[in-house]
Scaffold this motif. Structure first.
Motif, PDB file in Angstrom:
ATOM      1  N   VAL A  12      45.012  55.019  27.443  1.00 19.79           N
ATOM      2  CA  VAL A  12      43.366  54.917  26.767  1.00 19.79           C
ATOM      3  C   VAL A  12      43.150  54.648  25.428  1.00 19.79           C
ATOM      4  N   LYS A  13      42.614  53.718  24.602  1.00 24.15           N
ATOM      5  CA  LYS A  13      43.254  53.560  23.118  1.00 24.15           C
ATOM      6  C   LYS A  13      42.527  54.812  22.574  1.00 24.15           C
ATOM      7  N   GLU A  14      41.332  55.683  22.851  1.00 24.09           N
ATOM      8  CA  GLU A  14      41.322  56.377  21.736  1.00 24.09           C
ATOM      9  C   GLU A  14      41.181  58.213  22.513  1.00 24.09           C
ATOM     10  N   ALA A 190      41.685  50.186  29.204  1.00 21.07           N
ATOM     11  CA  ALA A 190      41.092  51.549  28.707  1.00 21.07           C
ATOM     12  C   ALA A 190      40.214  52.358  28.456  1.00 21.07           C
ATOM     13  N   LYS A 191      39.416  52.465  29.016  1.00 26.98           N
ATOM     14  CA  LYS A 191      38.129  53.916  28.676  1.00 26.98           C
ATOM     15  C   LYS A 191      38.488  54.499  30.146  1.00 26.98           C
TER      16      LYS A 191
END
Length: 212
Positions: A12-14, A190-191
């Motif tokens: 994931v990005k965050e 990405a989530k």
């Protein structure tokens, strides 16, 4: 009580931080310090969301006593002050002690209690429902009485009639498949996509579909 920290690298990005707990099985004999400890542990964690995986109470009769009702509601409201709070129900959350005239352990669901606590906009009960935030996608599957053995079945022993530990994996899988057909799962890799199930021993990659 022990707090376990798990880190998963799922691309994931965050980063997402979740405070997850389950199976409180609250009774009249429970030390309320357990709830206080959970609150402070969650607060130190600084989570993006708090998740409860079912079996809030041991039997629903606990909620018939006003002080117990208020105790649990106040605890849930306090947890929701820390972060958005997502709940799925367990078999004990619809489990009642059978009286002399009642043949079945499962007699009702404390709908008024769930309705009362979800007046708090930061608390959500996920019953075959999903929620999408900026950081994650969350789905919760409801496992009602049909997913657990009832005392009308000849295959259920006397012991199981009282504690109801006999789970119907095939019924649980049917409930999951039915839910996954209607849920709109985001394909954004990405989530994180998270599935909440109270009894998870029947899950496989095959029946999870594209959710996880």
């Amino acid at each position: 009580m022990k707090t376990m920290l798990y880190e998963f690298n799922v691309g994931v990005k965050e980063p997402v931080t979740l405070f997850v707990f389950s199976d409180l099985h609250i009774t009249e004999k429970m030390d309320t310090e357990v709830l206080t400890s959970l609150y402070h542990r969650a607060k130190r964690c600084k989570p993006d969301a708090i998740i409860f995986l079912g079996d809030m109470v041991d039997t629903i009769e606990f909620l018939n006593v006003e002080k117990n009702y208020k105790l649990l509601k106040n605890f849930l409201d306090m947890m929701a002050e820390i972060a958005p709070f997502y709940i799925i129900t367990g078999n004990h959350d619809i489990r009642s002690i059978p009286g002399k005239r009642k043949r079945r352990m499962f007699v009702r669901e404390p709908k008024e209690f769930w309705k009362d606590i979800t007046r708090n906009p930061r608390i959500e009960i996920l019953k075959n429902a999903s929620v999408k935030t900026d950081k994650f996608f969350l789905a919760g599957v409801e496992q009602g009485p049909a997913c657990y053995s009832l005392d009308t079945e000849s295959s259920v022993s006397t012991l199981q009639k009282h504690i109801l530990v006999s789970e119907k994996a095939e019924m649980m899988e049917v409930a999951l498949k039915k839910f996954l057909k209607k849920v709109k799962t985001p394909r954004n890799v990405a989530k994180p996509r998270i599935l909440l199930v109270h009894s998870a021993r029947f899950l496989t990659e095959r029946n999870l579909g594209g959710l996880v």
